[in-house]
Design a protein around this motif. Structure first.
Motif, PDB file in Angstrom:
ATOM      1  N   SER A   1      15.796  60.143  -2.866  1.00 53.55           N
ATOM      2  CA  SER A   1      16.636  60.356  -4.035  1.00 53.55           C
ATOM      3  C   SER A   1      16.616  59.115  -4.919  1.00 53.55           C
ATOM      4  CB  SER A   1      18.066  60.672  -3.590  1.00 53.55           C
ATOM      5  OG  SER A   1      18.879  60.937  -4.709  1.00 53.55           O
ATOM      6  N   TYR A   2      16.533  59.345  -6.228  1.00 52.01           N
ATOM      7  CA  TYR A   2      16.495  58.269  -7.214  1.00 52.01           C
ATOM      8  C   TYR A   2      17.639  58.486  -8.200  1.00 52.01           C
ATOM      9  CZ  TYR A   2      14.626  55.209 -10.851  1.00 52.01           C
ATOM     10  OH  TYR A   2      14.456  54.223 -11.786  1.00 52.01           O
ATOM     11  N   PRO A   3      18.537  57.489  -8.359  1.00 54.76           N
ATOM     12  CA  PRO A   3      19.695  57.669  -9.243  1.00 54.76           C
ATOM     13  C   PRO A   3      19.358  57.443 -10.719  1.00 54.76           C
ATOM     14  CG  PRO A   3      19.788  55.516  -8.219  1.00 54.76           C
ATOM     15  CD  PRO A   3      18.572  56.220  -7.645  1.00 54.76           C
TER      16      PRO A   3
ATOM     17  N   ASP B   1      20.994  62.534  -9.639  1.00 51.62           N
ATOM     18  CA  ASP B   1      20.080  62.131  -8.571  1.00 51.62           C
ATOM     19  C   ASP B   1      18.824  62.966  -8.703  1.00 51.62           C
ATOM     20  OD1 ASP B   1      21.685  60.217  -7.175  1.00 51.62           O
ATOM     21  OD2 ASP B   1      22.883  61.881  -6.418  1.00 51.62           O
ATOM     22  N   ILE B   2      17.680  62.304  -8.680  1.00 48.41           N
ATOM     23  CA  ILE B   2      16.409  63.017  -8.698  1.00 48.41           C
ATOM     24  C   ILE B   2      15.876  63.005  -7.279  1.00 48.41           C
ATOM     25  CG2 ILE B   2      14.081  63.146  -9.647  1.00 48.41           C
ATOM     26  CD1 ILE B   2      15.136  61.636 -12.085  1.00 48.41           C
TER      27      ILE B   2
ATOM     28  N   THR C   1       1.088  67.380  -5.739  1.00 46.19           N
ATOM     29  CA  THR C   1       2.151  67.924  -6.575  1.00 46.19           C
ATOM     30  C   THR C   1       3.489  67.475  -6.022  1.00 46.19           C
ATOM     31  OG1 THR C   1       0.807  69.858  -7.132  1.00 46.19           O
ATOM     32  CG2 THR C   1       3.183  70.046  -7.495  1.00 46.19           C
ATOM     33  N   LEU C   2       4.303  66.889  -6.910  1.00 36.08           N
ATOM     34  CA  LEU C   2       5.645  66.459  -6.534  1.00 36.08           C
ATOM     35  C   LEU C   2       6.675  67.373  -7.202  1.00 36.08           C
ATOM     36  CD1 LEU C   2       5.397  62.572  -6.881  1.00 36.08           C
ATOM     37  CD2 LEU C   2       5.054  63.983  -4.838  1.00 36.08           C
ATOM     38  N   ARG C   3       7.700  67.687  -6.439  1.00 33.74           N
ATOM     39  CA  ARG C   3       8.833  68.473  -6.935  1.00 33.74           C
ATOM     40  C   ARG C   3       9.987  67.497  -7.155  1.00 33.74           C
ATOM     41  NH1 ARG C   3      10.294  73.723  -6.738  1.00 33.74           N
ATOM     42  NH2 ARG C   3      12.511  74.179  -6.690  1.00 33.74           N
ATOM     43  N   HIS C   4      10.543  67.516  -8.354  1.00 33.94           N
ATOM     44  CA  HIS C   4      11.663  66.650  -8.711  1.00 33.94           C
ATOM     45  C   HIS C   4      12.850  67.551  -9.031  1.00 33.94           C
ATOM     46  CE1 HIS C   4       7.903  64.670  -9.938  1.00 33.94           C
ATOM     47  NE2 HIS C   4       8.500  63.519  -9.688  1.00 33.94           N
ATOM     48  N   GLU C   5      13.829  67.589  -8.160  1.00 33.54           N
ATOM     49  CA  GLU C   5      15.049  68.354  -8.438  1.00 33.54           C
ATOM     50  C   GLU C   5      16.079  67.380  -8.986  1.00 33.54           C
ATOM     51  OE1 GLU C   5      16.416  70.587  -5.092  1.00 33.54           O
ATOM     52  OE2 GLU C   5      14.714  71.957  -5.190  1.00 33.54           O
ATOM     53  N   ILE C   6      16.618  67.698 -10.146  1.00 36.12           N
ATOM     54  CA  ILE C   6      17.595  66.835 -10.795  1.00 36.12           C
ATOM     55  C   ILE C   6      18.976  67.430 -10.577  1.00 36.12           C
ATOM     56  CG2 ILE C   6      18.333  65.807 -12.985  1.00 36.12           C
ATOM     57  CD1 ILE C   6      15.312  66.116 -13.825  1.00 36.12           C
ATOM     58  N   TRP C   7      19.830  66.671  -9.892  1.00 37.01           N
ATOM     59  CA  TRP C   7      21.163  67.125  -9.506  1.00 37.01           C
ATOM     60  C   TRP C   7      22.221  66.283 -10.189  1.00 37.01           C
ATOM     61  CZ3 TRP C   7      22.452  70.972  -5.871  1.00 37.01           C
ATOM     62  CH2 TRP C   7      21.346  71.598  -5.278  1.00 37.01           C
ATOM     63  N   ARG C   8      23.248  66.933 -10.733  1.00 35.63           N
ATOM     64  CA  ARG C   8      24.417  66.201 -11.219  1.00 35.63           C
ATOM     65  C   ARG C   8      25.138  65.671  -9.994  1.00 35.63           C
ATOM     66  NH1 ARG C   8      27.476  70.049 -13.511  1.00 35.63           N
ATOM     67  NH2 ARG C   8      26.169  70.041 -15.368  1.00 35.63           N
ATOM     68  N   ALA C   9      25.344  64.370  -9.956  1.00 34.38           N
ATOM     69  CA  ALA C   9      25.994  63.739  -8.808  1.00 34.38           C
ATOM     70  C   ALA C   9      27.503  63.944  -8.893  1.00 34.38           C
ATOM     71  CB  ALA C   9      25.651  62.258  -8.772  1.00 34.38           C
ATOM     72  N   GLY C  10      28.165  63.781  -7.767  1.00 34.39           N
ATOM     73  CA  GLY C  10      29.617  63.869  -7.726  1.00 34.39           C
ATOM     74  C   GLY C  10      30.086  64.667  -6.543  1.00 34.39           C
ATOM     75  N   ALA C  11      31.367  65.005  -6.563  1.00 34.60           N
ATOM     76  CA  ALA C  11      31.981  65.727  -5.451  1.00 34.60           C
ATOM     77  C   ALA C  11      31.358  67.110  -5.255  1.00 34.60           C
ATOM     78  CB  ALA C  11      33.487  65.860  -5.679  1.00 34.60           C
ATOM     79  N   HIS C  12      30.930  67.736  -6.355  1.00 32.10           N
ATOM     80  CA  HIS C  12      30.320  69.073  -6.294  1.00 32.10           C
ATOM     81  C   HIS C  12      28.969  69.031  -7.003  1.00 32.10           C
ATOM     82  CE1 HIS C  12      34.135  70.517  -4.811  1.00 32.10           C
ATOM     83  NE2 HIS C  12      34.735  69.917  -5.840  1.00 32.10           N
ATOM     84  N   PRO C  13      27.923  68.538  -6.329  1.00 33.29           N
ATOM     85  CA  PRO C  13      26.607  68.418  -6.967  1.00 33.29           C
ATOM     86  C   PRO C  13      26.090  69.766  -7.469  1.00 33.29           C
ATOM     87  CG  PRO C  13      26.635  67.299  -4.845  1.00 33.29           C
ATOM     88  CD  PRO C  13      27.905  68.092  -4.941  1.00 33.29           C
ATOM     89  N   VAL C  14      25.446  69.723  -8.621  1.00 35.31           N
ATOM     90  CA  VAL C  14      24.863  70.921  -9.234  1.00 35.31           C
ATOM     91  C   VAL C  14      23.426  70.592  -9.618  1.00 35.31           C
ATOM     92  CG1 VAL C  14      24.968  72.459 -11.242  1.00 35.31           C
ATOM     93  CG2 VAL C  14      27.083  71.688 -10.146  1.00 35.31           C
TER      94      VAL C  14
END
Length: 135
Positions: free
Chosen positions: A4-6, A74-75, A88-101
């Motif tokens: 994970s990369y912030p 977080d990526i 091939t790399l998959r990069h999922e971008i998530w909103r960080a916090g108590a309820h990640p999305v």
């Protein structure tokens, strides 16, 4: 294995609709890719010293939800596919916090390039082995 990369989302990276500009997704993914490769022993100096590059062959961005300025994201990087001369790399971008999305997914295919030969070449065996544990 997970990596994970912030990212701190800046005001300048968001358009009027509240969506990250596509070019910023790709910039974030490039930074995350380099940090990921560094974590498996193949950072930017390795590429320079060995005359190799991972050139973008194809990139897809799938937007799901918006990020706002000052959000933390977080990526999450994983290896989706290993080919003969590409990966091939998959990069999922998530909103960080108590309820990640999950807000977006970027799937990027890179071609292994030999700078001395000026052409694509088979993946180095050590590089392939380093990525296998993240597939």
């Amino acid at each position: 294995m997970s990596f994970s990369y912030p990212v701190a989302v800046k005001f300048s990276e968001i358009d009027l609709a509240g969506v990250v500009f596509n070019s910023h997704y790709l910039t974030w993914c490039e930074d995350a890719k380099m940090a990921f490769l560094e974590s498996v022993g193949y950072g930017p100096y390795w590429f320079t010293e060995h005359g190799r590059l991972g050139l973008v062959r194809h990139a897809e961005i799938d937007w799901v939800a918006s990020l706002k300025p000052l959000d933390r994201a977080d990526i999450r990087v994983s290896v989706e596919r290993l080919g003969t001369s590409s990966f091939t790399l998959r990069h999922e971008i998530w909103r960080a916090g108590a309820h990640p999305v999950r807000t977006a997914t970027c799937v990027i295919t890179y071609v292994w390039f030999d700078t001395a030969a000026g052409a694509k070449s088979p993946l180095d065996s050590g590089f392939r082995e380093a990525l296998l544990g993240h597939q």
